[in-house]
Design an enzyme around this catalytic site. Structure first.
Site, PDB file in Angstrom:
ATOM      1  CB  THR A  22       0.744  -3.625   3.937  1.00 34.30           C
ATOM      2  OG1 THR A  22       0.088  -4.237   5.053  1.00 34.30           O
ATOM      3  CG2 THR A  22       2.138  -3.198   4.350  1.00 34.30           C
ATOM      4  CB  SER A  73      -7.087  -7.158   2.530  1.00 33.23           C
ATOM      5  OG  SER A  73      -6.231  -7.894   3.379  1.00 33.23           O
ATOM      6  CB  THR A 125      -0.588  -9.505   2.222  1.00 37.67           C
ATOM      7  OG1 THR A 125      -0.406  -9.027   3.568  1.00 37.67           O
ATOM      8  CG2 THR A 125       0.302  -8.718   1.272  1.00 37.67           C
TER       9      THR A 125
END
Length: 329
Positions: free
Chosen positions: A12, A59, A92
């Site tokens: 992000t 991720s 994250t």
């Protein structure tokens, strides 16, 4: 000025939204590490930052191969190229897993900081820029030396071992449970630590001395009311896996059917680790699980217990030795 290596992987923090109010449908991997340096000129007042772009995606796409490559990059930067610290920009969703793997395997006491963002780089009120600046401050600060891999978000410094993402969209998502954070990057731009990690990591970790080319295959099974153990039987009988992490209810418990399936998995040669789905507190040995050999995960959450078991299996398949590792780390 300290010399810092910035390794960019996407997430992000690298995302572009359709407009400034887009906080959910944005595209990760739009901006590169070099774009960060270009668009955040304040970085040049903190450290001399050089960029390596490893990947540029969400991720959720991170694989164990990326961990191994990232470890190699970090160690080359710190031990061969003489950088003073490394900052890794990361999505994250799995940031805590990458951070914990590096926490256990990097053979250096120099600062390694993982950082992400909850709002895309283009959003109104984005935390991307402030988080990255804070992470570079921590990596360039001498008090960060010897504390293992750190996660810096929302002006808070957490240890890779304890920290976990706890909220889907809130900025304060990264928390370390009842143990608490290590320190802050405060309003006067200083880095303040109030405690240090106590468990073994980085240069004190036996895994930092290993040449790792491949990791063991370990699955996580989530326990719940009415769980019948079918997934455990599949994993056990497939021949593809070396271990199972049980995300147990409460203090690491599971149904009678799951217990029978786990017993069979142990008979088939898999290592079973009991952890908990609740998010805080220790899992300890209990009598009802003593009829077959399994490992208890202490207070590691399931995803981190998986990483420690993957690494433990690179040195031993003895249950008592693996239990010692979980007790030490």
């Amino acid at each position: 000025m300290k010399k810092i290596k910035l390794v960019a992987t996407g997430g992000t923090i690298s995302a572009r939204g359709t407009d400034r109010m887009d906080l959910k449908d944005y595209q990760s991997g739009y901006y590169t590490g070099k774009d960060f340096i270009k668009h955040i000129p304040e970085i040049s007042n903190i450290a001399d930052v050089d960029v390596t772009q490893l990947t540029n995606f969400s991720s959720t796409h991170i694989q164990t191969e990326h961990w191994l490559e990232l470890r190699k990059l970090v160690e080359e930067a710190l031990n061969e190229a003489d950088y003073d610290g490394v900052v890794i920009t990361h999505g994250t969703n799995t940031l805590e897993e990458t951070a914990y793997f590096l926490h256990l395997t990097v053979n250096s006491e120099k600062p390694v900081v993982c950082v992400g963002a909850q709002r895309p780089f283009t959003a109104l009120g984005s935390d991307a820029g402030t988080n990255l600046v804070a992470a570079i401050r921590v990596a360039a600060n001498s008090s960060s030396f010897g504390k293992g891999v750190l996660v810096v978000m929302n002006d808070e410094i957490n240890s890779a071992r304890e920290v976990s993402k706890t909220s889907t969209y809130r900025l304060e998502t990264f928390q370390s449970g009842t143990l608490g954070l290590l320190g802050y990057v405060d309003a006067d731009q200083t880095v303040q630590f109030y405690r240090s990690p106590q468990r073994r990591h980085t240069t004190n970790s036996q895994f930092s001395k290993l040449s790792l080319e491949k990791l063991a295959a370990v699955e996580i099974v989530y326990s719940y009311a009415g769980a019948n153990g079918d997934l455990i039987h599949y994993i056990s009988n497939s021949g593809k896996y070396d271990g199972i992490i049980v995300a147990g209810t409460g203090a690491g418990r599971c149904s009678a059917q799951e217990g029978e399936a786990l017993k069979k998995a142990v008979e088939n040669g898999l290592i079973v680790v009991r952890s908990s789905r609740v998010g805080d507190g220790r899992v300890v040995p209990i009598e009802s699980f003593q009829e077959f050999s399994c490992v208890t995960a202490d207070n590691l959450n399931p995803q981190k217990a998986r990483i420690l078991l993957m690494l433990s299996l690179s040195i031993s398949d003895d249950v008592s030795e693996i239990q010692r590792v979980f007790d030490d780390y």
